[in-house]
Scaffold this active site. Structure first.
Site, PDB file in Angstrom:
ATOM      1  N   TYR A 223      -1.341  -0.520  10.851  1.00  0.00           N
ATOM      2  CA  TYR A 223      -1.431  -0.685   9.396  1.00  0.00           C
ATOM      3  C   TYR A 223      -0.145  -0.231   8.718  1.00  0.00           C
ATOM      4  O   TYR A 223       0.381  -0.912   7.835  1.00  0.00           O
ATOM      5  CB  TYR A 223      -2.636   0.083   8.858  1.00  0.00           C
TER       6      TYR A 223
ATOM      7  N   SER B 165       0.854  -1.184   0.000  1.00  0.00           N
ATOM      8  CA  SER B 165       0.000   0.000   0.000  1.00  0.00           C
ATOM      9  C   SER B 165       0.890   1.234   0.000  1.00  0.00           C
ATOM     10  O   SER B 165       2.057   1.168   0.396  1.00  0.00           O
ATOM     11  CB  SER B 165      -0.877   0.008   1.265  1.00  0.00           C
TER      12      SER B 165
END
Length: 240
Positions: free
Chosen positions: A157, A144
């Site tokens: 995350y 990501s």
């Protein structure tokens, strides 16, 4: 891997979102595809749906597997080989998102994100590395832009995706001399149900799952001498 017909791919977390989009794109290219989910019914339902959409019901299999457990990933690899005879491509896509300040994040939330997003990628590669070395295959991990850009509330995350990015690049160096290609894709905003979002026309500016499916196909078709090892992907024109 310029010719993709009859190649076999295993996609973790392939029942929705990015994994689903990649599975559909690969089926349309003539590949045989296995998708996994922690929930067996979800895996079988998505496989049936994908088979119908692509007229490739004989080329898709849904299996229950938990990327947090190495033995579960080893079983998914075994089922793939039992069904289709080999394994050429692994798309390590399964992921979860839990976002909170370090003051509020629980140890269970931290562990779930790290175990799924980072350890799950390790397990997916570890379980299949001998098979992909044998077949001179291709690993693609889904990281990501959060694996390069930190933000408040993203401790778990960010840590998981920074880890996936670094892990994948190191594995690329480990395996390149065996003829195994390794890439990581780092998407920005994608129109999926991730983190409780609801895809709608308001999200048309976002990356669509079929765009990432197209990108994976392009990577797999690239001449074997060339390796895009880390690809950042952004919406062309986000809202001002």
């Amino acid at each position: 891997m310029e010719s993709l017909k009859n190649k076999v791919a295993l996609i973790t977390g392939g029942t929705k979102g990015i994994g689903y989009g990649v599975a559909e794109a690969l089926l349309n290219q003539g590949l045989k595809v296995v998708i996994t989910s922690r929930d067996e019914d979800s895996a079988k339902k998505a496989a049936k749906e994908l088979g119908a959409k692509t007229n490739a019901a004989a080329h898709i299999l849904g299996v229950k597997a938990d990327v947090r457990k190495l033995e579960s990933q080893q079983e998914a690899v075994k089922q793939t080989i039992d069904k289709f005879g080999k394994l050429d491509i692994v798309i390590a896509n399964a992921g979860v998102g839990k976002f909170a300040s370090i003051e509020d994040m629980t140890s269970q939330e931290w562990n779930d994100v790290i175990d799924t997003n980072l350890t799950g990628v390790f397990n997916s590669i570890k379980a299949s590395v001998d098979e992909l070395k044998k077949n001179k295959g291709y690993y693609i991990t889904i990281s990501s832009l959060a694996g390069a850009n930190f933000f408040a509330g993203g401790a778990a995350y960010n840590a998981s995706k920074f880890g996936v990015t670094g892990f994948t690049q190191a594995v690329m160096l480990d395996l390149r001399q065996h003829g195994v290609k390794v890439s990581t894709i780092m998407p920005g905003s994608v129109s999926t149900h991730f983190n409780g979002n609801e895809p709608s026309e308001k999200g048309d500016w976002k990356i669509q799952i079929e765009d990432l499916g197209e990108l994976v196909v392009d990577l797999l078709k690239m001449n074997p001498r060339t390796l895009p090892s880390k690809i950042e992907v952004r919406p062309s024109m986000p809202p001002a």
